[in-house]
Design a protein around this motif. Sequence first.
Motif, PDB file in Angstrom:
ATOM      1  N   LEU A   7       0.627  -0.967  -0.017  1.00  0.00           N
ATOM      2  CA  LEU A   7       0.078  -0.132  -0.112  1.00  0.00           C
ATOM      3  C   LEU A   7       0.816   1.202  -0.061  1.00  0.00           C
ATOM      4  CD1 LEU A   7      -2.654   1.519   0.086  1.00  0.00           C
ATOM      5  CD2 LEU A   7      -2.706   1.215   2.698  1.00  0.00           C
ATOM      6  N   VAL A   8       1.969   1.199   0.679  1.00  0.00           N
ATOM      7  CA  VAL A   8       2.648   2.494   0.759  1.00  0.00           C
ATOM      8  C   VAL A   8       3.315   2.579  -0.492  1.00  0.00           C
ATOM      9  CG1 VAL A   8       5.034   3.177   1.779  1.00  0.00           C
ATOM     10  CG2 VAL A   8       3.435   2.389   3.243  1.00  0.00           C
ATOM     11  N   LEU A   9       4.028   1.716  -1.141  1.00  0.00           N
ATOM     12  CA  LEU A   9       4.479   1.863  -2.647  1.00  0.00           C
ATOM     13  C   LEU A   9       3.352   2.145  -3.384  1.00  0.00           C
ATOM     14  CD1 LEU A   9       6.832  -1.219  -2.681  1.00  0.00           C
ATOM     15  CD2 LEU A   9       7.417   1.257  -2.096  1.00  0.00           C
ATOM     16  N   ALA A  10       2.054   1.782  -3.477  1.00  0.00           N
ATOM     17  CA  ALA A  10       1.060   2.023  -4.522  1.00  0.00           C
ATOM     18  C   ALA A  10       0.705   3.612  -4.262  1.00  0.00           C
ATOM     19  CB  ALA A  10      -0.161   1.320  -4.278  1.00  0.00           C
ATOM     20  N   MET A  11       0.674   4.098  -3.053  1.00  0.00           N
ATOM     21  CA  MET A  11       0.405   5.430  -2.349  1.00  0.00           C
ATOM     22  C   MET A  11       1.395   6.429  -3.206  1.00  0.00           C
ATOM     23  SD  MET A  11      -1.190   5.069   1.416  1.00  0.00           S
ATOM     24  CE  MET A  11      -1.085   7.068   1.495  1.00  0.00           C
ATOM     25  N   ARG A  92      -3.468  12.033  -6.125  1.00  0.00           N
ATOM     26  CA  ARG A  92      -3.236  13.073  -7.068  1.00  0.00           C
ATOM     27  C   ARG A  92      -4.241  13.691  -8.283  1.00  0.00           C
ATOM     28  NH1 ARG A  92       1.687  14.962  -8.127  1.00  0.00           N
ATOM     29  NH2 ARG A  92       2.082  16.164 -10.282  1.00  0.00           N
ATOM     30  N   SER A  93      -5.103  12.728  -8.717  1.00  0.00           N
ATOM     31  CA  SER A  93      -5.916  13.137  -9.696  1.00  0.00           C
ATOM     32  C   SER A  93      -7.201  14.103  -8.812  1.00  0.00           C
ATOM     33  CB  SER A  93      -6.752  11.933 -10.082  1.00  0.00           C
ATOM     34  OG  SER A  93      -7.513  11.257  -9.163  1.00  0.00           O
ATOM     35  N   LEU A  94      -7.328  13.630  -7.510  1.00  0.00           N
ATOM     36  CA  LEU A  94      -8.190  14.575  -6.775  1.00  0.00           C
ATOM     37  C   LEU A  94      -7.885  15.945  -6.517  1.00  0.00           C
ATOM     38  CD1 LEU A  94     -10.893  15.036  -4.920  1.00  0.00           C
ATOM     39  CD2 LEU A  94      -9.628  14.028  -3.159  1.00  0.00           C
ATOM     40  N   VAL A  95      -6.478  16.062  -6.186  1.00  0.00           N
ATOM     41  CA  VAL A  95      -5.916  17.248  -6.098  1.00  0.00           C
ATOM     42  C   VAL A  95      -5.918  18.106  -7.265  1.00  0.00           C
ATOM     43  CG1 VAL A  95      -3.602  18.338  -5.534  1.00  0.00           C
ATOM     44  CG2 VAL A  95      -4.547  16.581  -3.889  1.00  0.00           C
ATOM     45  N   SER A 145     -12.488  10.916   1.367  1.00  0.00           N
ATOM     46  CA  SER A 145     -12.673   9.586   2.098  1.00  0.00           C
ATOM     47  C   SER A 145     -13.239   8.631   1.144  1.00  0.00           C
ATOM     48  CB  SER A 145     -14.102  10.093   2.834  1.00  0.00           C
ATOM     49  OG  SER A 145     -14.395   8.673   3.299  1.00  0.00           O
ATOM     50  N   ASP A 146     -13.948   8.779   0.029  1.00  0.00           N
ATOM     51  CA  ASP A 146     -14.300   7.753  -0.750  1.00  0.00           C
ATOM     52  C   ASP A 146     -13.137   7.307  -1.915  1.00  0.00           C
ATOM     53  OD1 ASP A 146     -16.722   8.009   0.298  1.00  0.00           O
ATOM     54  OD2 ASP A 146     -17.534   8.936  -1.865  1.00  0.00           O
ATOM     55  N   GLY A 147     -12.047   8.165  -1.998  1.00  0.00           N
ATOM     56  CA  GLY A 147     -11.161   8.011  -3.029  1.00  0.00           C
ATOM     57  C   GLY A 147      -9.839   7.848  -2.396  1.00  0.00           C
ATOM     58  N   VAL A 148      -9.515   8.048  -1.454  1.00  0.00           N
ATOM     59  CA  VAL A 148      -8.317   7.836  -1.029  1.00  0.00           C
ATOM     60  C   VAL A 148      -8.226   6.887   0.440  1.00  0.00           C
ATOM     61  CG1 VAL A 148      -6.052   8.917   0.037  1.00  0.00           C
ATOM     62  CG2 VAL A 148      -7.472  10.103  -1.762  1.00  0.00           C
ATOM     63  N   VAL A 149      -9.073   7.538   1.551  1.00  0.00           N
ATOM     64  CA  VAL A 149      -9.058   6.911   2.795  1.00  0.00           C
ATOM     65  C   VAL A 149      -9.602   5.649   2.960  1.00  0.00           C
ATOM     66  CG1 VAL A 149      -9.727   6.921   5.232  1.00  0.00           C
ATOM     67  CG2 VAL A 149      -8.937   8.970   4.087  1.00  0.00           C
ATOM     68  N   ALA A 150     -10.803   5.511   2.298  1.00  0.00           N
ATOM     69  CA  ALA A 150     -11.613   4.090   2.208  1.00  0.00           C
ATOM     70  C   ALA A 150     -11.039   2.997   1.544  1.00  0.00           C
ATOM     71  CB  ALA A 150     -13.032   4.280   1.540  1.00  0.00           C
ATOM     72  N   ARG A 287      -1.687  16.659   3.728  1.00  0.00           N
ATOM     73  CA  ARG A 287      -1.187  16.211   5.119  1.00  0.00           C
ATOM     74  C   ARG A 287      -1.956  14.986   5.726  1.00  0.00           C
ATOM     75  NH1 ARG A 287      -2.606  21.794   8.338  1.00  0.00           N
ATOM     76  NH2 ARG A 287      -2.097  20.388  10.063  1.00  0.00           N
ATOM     77  N   LEU A 288      -3.194  14.795   5.115  1.00  0.00           N
ATOM     78  CA  LEU A 288      -3.686  13.468   5.469  1.00  0.00           C
ATOM     79  C   LEU A 288      -3.208  12.384   4.958  1.00  0.00           C
ATOM     80  CD1 LEU A 288      -7.247  13.060   6.342  1.00  0.00           C
ATOM     81  CD2 LEU A 288      -6.235  11.464   4.747  1.00  0.00           C
ATOM     82  N   TRP A 289      -2.819  12.859   3.405  1.00  0.00           N
ATOM     83  CA  TRP A 289      -2.201  11.585   2.853  1.00  0.00           C
ATOM     84  C   TRP A 289      -0.808  11.233   3.509  1.00  0.00           C
ATOM     85  CZ3 TRP A 289       2.591  11.218   0.455  1.00  0.00           C
ATOM     86  CH2 TRP A 289       2.778  10.302  -0.493  1.00  0.00           C
ATOM     87  N   TRP A 290      -0.028  12.064   3.835  1.00  0.00           N
ATOM     88  CA  TRP A 290       0.896  11.783   4.875  1.00  0.00           C
ATOM     89  C   TRP A 290       0.658  10.799   6.075  1.00  0.00           C
ATOM     90  CZ3 TRP A 290       5.981  11.645   3.275  1.00  0.00           C
ATOM     91  CH2 TRP A 290       6.147  12.346   2.292  1.00  0.00           C
ATOM     92  N   VAL A 291      -0.097  11.396   6.686  1.00  0.00           N
ATOM     93  CA  VAL A 291      -0.712  10.646   7.833  1.00  0.00           C
ATOM     94  C   VAL A 291      -0.836   9.040   7.515  1.00  0.00           C
ATOM     95  CG1 VAL A 291      -2.133  10.174   9.622  1.00  0.00           C
ATOM     96  CG2 VAL A 291      -1.571  12.547   9.310  1.00  0.00           C
ATOM     97  N   LEU A 292      -1.648   8.879   6.509  1.00  0.00           N
ATOM     98  CA  LEU A 292      -1.838   7.599   5.817  1.00  0.00           C
ATOM     99  C   LEU A 292      -0.618   6.823   5.516  1.00  0.00           C
ATOM    100  CD1 LEU A 292      -5.003   7.931   3.635  1.00  0.00           C
ATOM    101  CD2 LEU A 292      -4.959   6.974   5.989  1.00  0.00           C
ATOM    102  N   LEU A 293       0.268   7.561   4.991  1.00  0.00           N
ATOM    103  CA  LEU A 293       1.513   6.971   4.485  1.00  0.00           C
ATOM    104  C   LEU A 293       2.430   6.492   5.489  1.00  0.00           C
ATOM    105  CD1 LEU A 293       3.240   6.440   1.615  1.00  0.00           C
ATOM    106  CD2 LEU A 293       4.438   8.505   2.299  1.00  0.00           C
ATOM    107  N   ILE A 294       2.616   7.393   6.680  1.00  0.00           N
ATOM    108  CA  ILE A 294       3.330   7.199   7.749  1.00  0.00           C
ATOM    109  C   ILE A 294       2.788   6.056   8.592  1.00  0.00           C
ATOM    110  CG2 ILE A 294       4.108   8.164  10.059  1.00  0.00           C
ATOM    111  CD1 ILE A 294       4.630  10.685   8.199  1.00  0.00           C
TER     112      ILE A 294
END
Length: 308
Positions: A7-11, A92-95, A145-150, A287-294
């Motif tokens: 998942l880390v590498l995919a993110m 990235r596409s969302l951003v 939420s729908d496209g990244v966290v879930a 910032r939330l993406w970094w939280v998920l990655l870490i």
Amino acid sequence: MTGALILVLAMALDSALGEPRWLWSRVPHPAVLLGRAVSLLDRQLNRGDHRRAKGLVAASALACGAVALGWAISLTGPLVEIVAAAILLAQRSLVQHVQAVGDALRLSVGDGRMMVARIVSRDCRGMNPPQVARAAIESAAENLSDGVVAPAFWFLVGGLPAMLAYKAINTADSMIGYRTARHERFGWAAARLDDALNLIPARLTGLILAALSGRMRDWPAIVADARAHRSPNAGWPEAAMARALDVALAGPRSYDGAMQPLAWVNEKGRHDVGARDIDAAIGLLWRLWWVLLIGSLGIAAWTMLPSG
């Protein structure tokens, strides 16, 4: 290789490449293929009697097919699994889509309306600048939420099969999960399954946003706004984002020419929302993406520790 490390590498891959046009202009994107499957089931089954039962069959078939496909892909090795998971993430596409609204709004309200119409389903023609900005920020929060966290959450729970099953149901909900004459009964199962699958991720997204912005003291108000929202899940990230930016979101808006008197989220927040607030929302997305990655890195490290 552990699932968390995949998942880390995919993110990382998704954040670097996003949705390459050179690829998806030549081959259909998996989301397009999922949409075609939903359309086929809709045409074949959404007729006659027992439409709710037929909708349950359709949703179950989509989920089971996605699980089987995800399992088959995972057997090909971690490299293919990393690429597949990256395709199913949308950071990235969302951003890029949300940033495009902010950039366009700086040029003119007409440009802003044109760009925001690409990411929301409401009527955009008569929007003023704050309405354009609010729509972009709401889309950012919900799709975070729908496209990244879930998708990341379900990958950690059940690998690529669970992640692909989530995307299949989420796609079905976006296409047939509406209370229209045609889909109210047939799309009921897809809508309820999507609600269930997003139950934890939506609240987790709201919690992380509140913590990142130092607004945990507002959690009771976030909960109250989320519970008043028309969606059982979208209100959580929206309410947390609204307080993180100190802006008012949601409120009345037009669909198909009819004004809907929807509740405000953080009604006492600023109503003069603009492009700078869109920029701030994008900062929170990263910032939330970094939280998920870490967090995923931490899980990967923990699972690789020697037992005993």
